[in-house]
Scaffold this active site. Sequence first.
Site, PDB file in Angstrom:
ATOM      1  N   HIS A  83       0.741  -1.265   0.072  1.00 21.16           N
ATOM      2  CA  HIS A  83       0.262  -0.047  -0.053  1.00 21.16           C
ATOM      3  C   HIS A  83       0.824   1.238   0.040  1.00 21.16           C
ATOM      4  CE1 HIS A  83       0.561   1.395   4.247  1.00 21.16           C
ATOM      5  NE2 HIS A  83       0.817  -0.029   4.474  1.00 21.16           N
TER       6      HIS A  83
ATOM      7  N   HIS B 208       0.926   5.802  -1.635  1.00 19.44           N
ATOM      8  CA  HIS B 208       0.165   7.041  -2.458  1.00 19.44           C
ATOM      9  C   HIS B 208       1.167   6.932  -3.788  1.00 19.44           C
ATOM     10  CE1 HIS B 208      -2.189   8.019   0.809  1.00 19.44           C
ATOM     11  NE2 HIS B 208      -1.283   8.617   1.508  1.00 19.44           N
TER      12      HIS B 208
END
Length: 357
Positions: free
Chosen positions: A141, A143
């Site tokens: 995970h 951005h």
Amino acid sequence: MGILRIMMLPKIQLLAVLAFGVAMLLIENQIQKLDESRAKLERTIARHEVAEVEQRHSEYGGGRELPPIVENDDTVIIYNRVPKTASTSFTNIAYDLCGKNRFHVLHINTTKNNPVMSLQDQVRFVRNVTSWREMKPGFYHGHVAYLDFSKYGVKRKPLYINVVRDPIERLVSYYYFLRFGDDYRPGLRRRKQGDKKTFDECVSSGGSDCAPEKLWLQIPFFCGHHSECWNAGSRWALEQAKYNLVNEYLLVGVTEELEDFIMILEAALPRFFKGATDLYRSGKKSHLRKTTEKKPPTKETIAKLQQSNIWKIENEFYEFALEQFQFVRAHAVREKDGELFVLAQSFFYEKIYPKVN
């Protein structure tokens, strides 16, 4: 008499046609009953055959149930999380479950939180994800923008998931997050800390932190590493983001219906998310991160932002994602007495050959 016979002949023919029609209806009804009986028999046989297969597995395992986790599972999930979409709340669930469900969680941390990787980093990342056996099964995970693994010759691509949010709601949350932070790490100093200007005041004065260009984020995250993806207001980027959402993502949820998103993931990928729904409902971490000092924008502020072409395109993508998620949900869960329940398996196998002696 001859004339009378001729006049009665059509009546006899009509009665014959009616009798034939009735006979055909009776025959069709019998055929339909036979078909239904045959289908019922086939289902019974299929269930019996499946039961035999399960019985053999049970006997082979010494009377024990098969292990719920496959040790050589090399599944990889990538959650390229969009900022301020409840991504931390969801990721915390993965961290809480990884020990129990035996998978690895890895945070992709890029320099200055840049969502676009250099070409050399793209190659490195693809190699890491595909060849790092010790980290499989893995949940990555971060951005980062969507990255097409097939571009690098990878045969088995990772499963992408994500969550989107109403564009203005997301921007408002991010605006106040930069100034006041949240209750996840309350002591951390934020980039805009000390700026007391409200979001309404920012929009009214034409500030840069609330400009329509700041709405341009969810589309680029789904569009990827093409230069046009980051061209604010690009309709090409919108169409590419839509294509990727439908064809490259296993599931994309919405912040406003996060529990439903988690429930569907648990049903589809219990290897990773078994227990996630109960954890979200009862766990403290899943509800932990909330932006502080956030003030809802006025109708005038919202109306002003909605005049922007950038908002219109970003909102079109959000509505597209929402419609797709609700379509998936409608075929995955049912509501009863105000509660949602995951549907049981609705397909089975018939005519399994070769037959078992």
